[in-house]
Motif scaffolding. Structure first.
Motif, PDB file in Angstrom:
ATOM      1  N   GLU A 228       1.568  39.006  -6.926  1.00  0.00           N
ATOM      2  CA  GLU A 228       1.252  38.095  -8.023  1.00  0.00           C
ATOM      3  C   GLU A 228      -0.168  37.538  -7.910  1.00  0.00           C
ATOM      4  O   GLU A 228      -0.855  37.353  -8.928  1.00  0.00           O
ATOM      5  CB  GLU A 228       2.264  36.948  -8.054  1.00  0.00           C
ATOM      6  CG  GLU A 228       2.207  36.105  -9.319  1.00  0.00           C
ATOM      7  CD  GLU A 228       2.540  36.901 -10.571  1.00  0.00           C
ATOM      8  OE1 GLU A 228       1.929  36.588 -11.617  1.00  0.00           O
ATOM      9  OE2 GLU A 228       3.372  37.822 -10.509  1.00  0.00           O
ATOM     10  N   ASP A 229      -0.639  37.290  -6.692  1.00  0.00           N
ATOM     11  CA  ASP A 229      -1.971  36.699  -6.546  1.00  0.00           C
ATOM     12  C   ASP A 229      -3.104  37.691  -6.795  1.00  0.00           C
ATOM     13  O   ASP A 229      -4.276  37.290  -6.875  1.00  0.00           O
ATOM     14  CB  ASP A 229      -2.133  36.073  -5.155  1.00  0.00           C
ATOM     15  CG  ASP A 229      -2.013  37.095  -4.038  1.00  0.00           C
ATOM     16  OD1 ASP A 229      -1.299  38.103  -4.218  1.00  0.00           O
ATOM     17  OD2 ASP A 229      -2.635  36.893  -2.977  1.00  0.00           O
ATOM     18  N   ALA A 259      -2.391  40.929 -17.026  1.00  0.00           N
ATOM     19  CA  ALA A 259      -1.264  40.995 -16.097  1.00  0.00           C
ATOM     20  C   ALA A 259      -0.011  41.545 -16.763  1.00  0.00           C
ATOM     21  O   ALA A 259       0.748  42.313 -16.157  1.00  0.00           O
ATOM     22  CB  ALA A 259      -0.995  39.606 -15.516  1.00  0.00           C
ATOM     23  N   ARG A 263       2.308  44.745 -15.555  1.00  0.00           N
ATOM     24  CA  ARG A 263       3.750  44.655 -15.313  1.00  0.00           C
ATOM     25  C   ARG A 263       4.523  45.634 -16.185  1.00  0.00           C
ATOM     26  O   ARG A 263       5.510  46.240 -15.735  1.00  0.00           O
ATOM     27  CB  ARG A 263       4.238  43.229 -15.552  1.00  0.00           C
ATOM     28  CG  ARG A 263       3.671  42.179 -14.596  1.00  0.00           C
ATOM     29  CD  ARG A 263       3.904  42.539 -13.151  1.00  0.00           C
ATOM     30  NE  ARG A 263       3.494  41.475 -12.236  1.00  0.00           N
ATOM     31  CZ  ARG A 263       3.089  41.678 -11.004  1.00  0.00           C
ATOM     32  NH1 ARG A 263       3.006  42.911 -10.524  1.00  0.00           N
ATOM     33  NH2 ARG A 263       2.749  40.659 -10.224  1.00  0.00           N
TER      34      ARG A 263
END
Length: 377
Positions: A228-229, A259, A263
């Motif tokens: 996530e980071d 992002a 995903r």
């Protein structure tokens, strides 16, 4: 653009019946089995037969699970697949891919004909069908791909790419078909194959040589899902991948990645049964993600790995980061997928820097892929 076809054919053959392919049965229908429709399975069987005849293996062929997932399309690209039948017999298929976010003036087209029905005008009929859909949707630039084995180009006269690097053999029926249909050969990519496992001492030497030039960077990586980071930084690199690699004269705009799009791609691959290994480079002083490389593997084709993106951002080139991340990702892949016996990769013929890295790793030429383009008037 994978159909060998002739401009002329004897007699006046009957026109095939062309129907749209649904990926999954309609809800509420009395489908006899779960999963992809019979039509989609027919299309997949055509592709499998073509790949086996051309290459003798399925290393380049999507699995049925991947095929079903791909033809669902996404919010970023609409995909239409059509099956052609003549007297109830499957004779070919065609497809249209319609970008929805960027490059909305373009469409990807493909045609594939069963061997027994080639040189009868079926390919021409299906190509016109695909082109008519693109025109209806306002697309003005069409593109398609076609790959040939290395042996097909050896000693044969070549149709040169407009990029000035590489060419495809004019004796190949598919090359003649594309050219006669008004498509221009914009770019040629070389496909290369690396036998696995790679000798550890070779990887050690290449890594040491690269690390000596790559001070100030650290290596990270992940399997299947970006942490996530890092996902927003990874999205920025994916966007640059669409603009920083050689595209010759292909009429393409850059892609907008965030992002959510990363995903969505990860979820699509997971549903299609595709596993990925990613290695990236971080600039220690800024924490910026500046390079990445991706390898994909499918349990349905366990002996083969596909090399996907590799990118080093312009500001950080010349520091051997491309070699460093490739070596690290090969190690990652060999440890995770021990059944794999080869890696396939594709590089623009003019991309000499990346070709040099691959050659040093042990990749050898396997074939050539043409990127064709047609501007609609």
């Amino acid at each position: 653009m994978a159909d060998p076809e002739s401009d002329t054919f004897p007699g006046a053959p009957a026109a095939p019946v062309i129907s749209a392919v649904k990926v999954m049965p309609e809800p509420g229908t009395n489908a006899t089995s779960a999963g992809p429709t019979a039509d989609l399975r027919e299309c997949h069987a055509l592709r499998v037969g073509h790949e086996l005849a051309l290459w003798g293996n399925l290393d380049r062929c999507p699995t049925l699970q991947e095929t079903a997932e791909f033809w669902r399309g996404s919010e970023y690209e609409e995909r239409q697949l059509f099956l052609a039948r003549l007297n109830g017999e499957t004779v070919g298929m065609c497809s249209v891919e319609l970008p929805l976010r960027e490059n909305t003036h373009t469409a990807g087209v493909d045609v594939l004909i069963a061997p027994a029905h080639r040189r009868r005008g079926v390919g021409r009929t299906l190509l016109l069908h695909a082109e008519s859909i693109a025109r209806t949707r306002g697309r003005t630039s069409l593109y398609g791909y076609h790959e040939v084995p290395l042996a097909a180009a050896d000693g044969n006269p070549l149709l040169p790419a407009k990029s000035g690097a590489g060419g495809l053999p004019v004796t190949e029926p598919a090359v003649a078909f594309a050219a006669a249909s008004g498509y221009e050969l914009e770019q040629v990519e070389r496909s290369s194959r690396l036998d696995l496992p790679v000798a550890p001492e070779l990887l050690d030497r290449l890594e040491a040589d690269a690390a000596a030039r790559a001070g100030g960077y650290s290596i990270t990586g992940w399997d299947d899902t970006c942490p996530e980071d890092l996902v927003q930084a990874y999205a920025l690199l994916k966007a640059r991948m669409s603009t920083d690699v050689p595209i010759a004269g292909m009429d393409w705009e850059g892609e907008d990645w965030d992002a959510a799009r990363v995903r969505e791609e990860e979820q699509t691959m997971a549903r299609g049964g595709v596993h990925s290994a990613v290695t990236a480079a971080l600039h220690s002083a800024t924490g910026e993600l500046v390079a990445y490389t991706v390898l994909n593997w499918r349990p349905g084709v366990p002996a083969s790995i596909a090399q996907q993106d590799t990118l080093v951002t312009a500001k950080h080139r010349g520091r051997r980061l491309g070699m460093l991340i490739k070596v690290a990702n090969l190690r990652r892949a060999q440890g995770r997928w021990p059944a794999a016996r080869s890696v396939l990769t594709w590089n623009a013929s003019e991309n000499q820097h990346m070709l040099a890295i691959n050659i040093a790793l042990g990749f050898r030429p396997a074939g050539y892929e043409g990127e064709w383009q047609k501007r609609l008037g």
